[in-house]
Design a protein around this motif. Structure first.
Motif, PDB file in Angstrom:
ATOM      1  N   ARG A  28      40.389  44.776  38.449  1.00  0.00           N
ATOM      2  CA  ARG A  28      39.123  44.283  39.014  1.00  0.00           C
ATOM      3  C   ARG A  28      39.280  43.636  40.392  1.00  0.00           C
ATOM      4  O   ARG A  28      38.493  43.934  41.306  1.00  0.00           O
ATOM      5  N   PRO A  29      40.230  42.731  40.588  1.00  0.00           N
ATOM      6  CA  PRO A  29      40.350  42.126  41.923  1.00  0.00           C
ATOM      7  C   PRO A  29      40.594  43.151  43.025  1.00  0.00           C
ATOM      8  O   PRO A  29      40.020  43.062  44.110  1.00  0.00           O
ATOM      9  N   ALA A  30      41.449  44.131  42.758  1.00  0.00           N
ATOM     10  CA  ALA A  30      41.745  45.154  43.763  1.00  0.00           C
ATOM     11  C   ALA A  30      40.536  46.057  44.012  1.00  0.00           C
ATOM     12  O   ALA A  30      40.299  46.502  45.143  1.00  0.00           O
ATOM     13  N   GLU A  31      39.760  46.336  42.973  1.00  0.00           N
ATOM     14  CA  GLU A  31      38.548  47.130  43.149  1.00  0.00           C
ATOM     15  C   GLU A  31      37.533  46.370  43.988  1.00  0.00           C
ATOM     16  O   GLU A  31      36.866  46.945  44.862  1.00  0.00           O
ATOM     17  N   ARG A  32      37.421  45.075  43.740  1.00  0.00           N
ATOM     18  CA  ARG A  32      36.450  44.248  44.473  1.00  0.00           C
ATOM     19  C   ARG A  32      36.749  44.223  45.968  1.00  0.00           C
ATOM     20  O   ARG A  32      35.822  44.224  46.790  1.00  0.00           O
ATOM     21  N   THR A  33      38.023  44.234  46.334  1.00  0.00           N
ATOM     22  CA  THR A  33      38.391  44.175  47.750  1.00  0.00           C
ATOM     23  C   THR A  33      38.515  45.554  48.384  1.00  0.00           C
ATOM     24  O   THR A  33      38.838  45.663  49.571  1.00  0.00           O
ATOM     25  N   GLY A  34      38.255  46.612  47.593  1.00  0.00           N
ATOM     26  CA  GLY A  34      38.286  47.961  48.136  1.00  0.00           C
ATOM     27  C   GLY A  34      39.652  48.607  48.184  1.00  0.00           C
ATOM     28  O   GLY A  34      39.808  49.696  48.746  1.00  0.00           O
ATOM     29  N   GLU A  35      40.666  47.965  47.585  1.00  0.00           N
ATOM     30  CA  GLU A  35      42.007  48.539  47.589  1.00  0.00           C
ATOM     31  C   GLU A  35      42.105  49.750  46.665  1.00  0.00           C
ATOM     32  O   GLU A  35      42.925  50.650  46.889  1.00  0.00           O
ATOM     33  N   ILE A  36      41.300  49.756  45.599  1.00  0.00           N
ATOM     34  CA  ILE A  36      41.260  50.885  44.673  1.00  0.00           C
ATOM     35  C   ILE A  36      39.796  51.229  44.404  1.00  0.00           C
ATOM     36  O   ILE A  36      38.896  50.411  44.640  1.00  0.00           O
ATOM     37  N   ASP A  37      39.547  52.426  43.902  1.00  0.00           N
ATOM     38  CA  ASP A  37      38.179  52.867  43.651  1.00  0.00           C
ATOM     39  C   ASP A  37      37.727  52.643  42.215  1.00  0.00           C
ATOM     40  O   ASP A  37      36.541  52.442  41.955  1.00  0.00           O
TER      41      ASP A  37
END
Length: 221
Positions: A63-72
């Protein structure tokens, strides 16, 4: 349930939640884990509680990485990341595959695959129940706050569209929280989750009626 796998999954997941916002933090993962095991206790079928507990701890690590756009896609990425973490700890391939499936299918989004195991349906239901009732109201408000201001994202204001103040009939309003909760309750798979969901929905209805009264409008009865 094996304390070892439960404790291992918790230990592996915690660092990923350090950058999480309140709606999807380690406390959410812990609540989902506890709820999933509660639902499992009401099932007549045999449940692999080790798989269920581990999947609950790990289900939102992306979730944190998705929120920052690092993953889709935090479901897909989280499943793969969890598999790598567990493999490094010599967890059996069968259990890793079962945990991966739970994580990959826990989301309500249309692109998410359907859960095909009892453990996956229990994780899905536990995750959705955490967006209902008293806790759910707070969580959904947090989610709305996280998304407010993003282009194309739904958001809300503390008002009612039937009142001619800042909100308009086609503008944002707090009813979005009710809409999201109802959507999740309608997707539940298991009977124990549906029973608990019905009770939580009664509370939410009374809350929104009181909310409307406090704004000086007629609430739905």
């Amino acid at each position: 349930m094996s304390r070892e796998l439960d404790a291992l999954a918790r230990e592996l997941s915690i660092p990923y939640y350090e950058a999480a916002l309140p709606a999807h933090d380690s406390f959410h993962a812990n609540r989902v884990r506890d709820m999933a095991l509660r639902l499992a206790n009401e099932c007549e079928e045999t449940v692999d509680r080790d798989v269920l507990s581990a999947a609950a701890w790990l289900h939102d690590i992306g979730r944190p990485a998705e929120r920052t756009g690092e993953i889709d896609d935090h479901d897909e990425w989280g499943a793969g990341e969890a598999a790598k973490l567990l493999a490094a700890e010599d967890v059996s391939a069968g259990r890793i595959a079962a945990i991966e499936h739970c994580i990959r299918t826990h989301s309500i989004r249309s692109s998410s695959p359907e859960p095909e195991t009892l453990e996956a349906t229990l994780l899905f239901d536990a995750d959705k129940l955490d967006a209902t009732g008293a806790v759910g109201i707070v969580r959904l408000a947090c989610i709305v706050g996280e998304r407010s201001g993003r282009t194309g994202e739904k958001h809300a204001v503390i008002d009612d569209p039937s009142v001619q103040r800042a909100a308009t009939a086609d503008g944002p309003d707090v009813a979005l929280l009710r809409e999201w909760a109802r959507e999740r309750l309608d997707e539940l798979y298991t009977d124990p989750a549906r029973r608990l969901g019905a009770s939580r929905w009664e509370f939410m209805e009374s809350f929104f009626a009181r909310f409307a009264d406090e704004l000086g409008v007629e609430g739905e009865r």
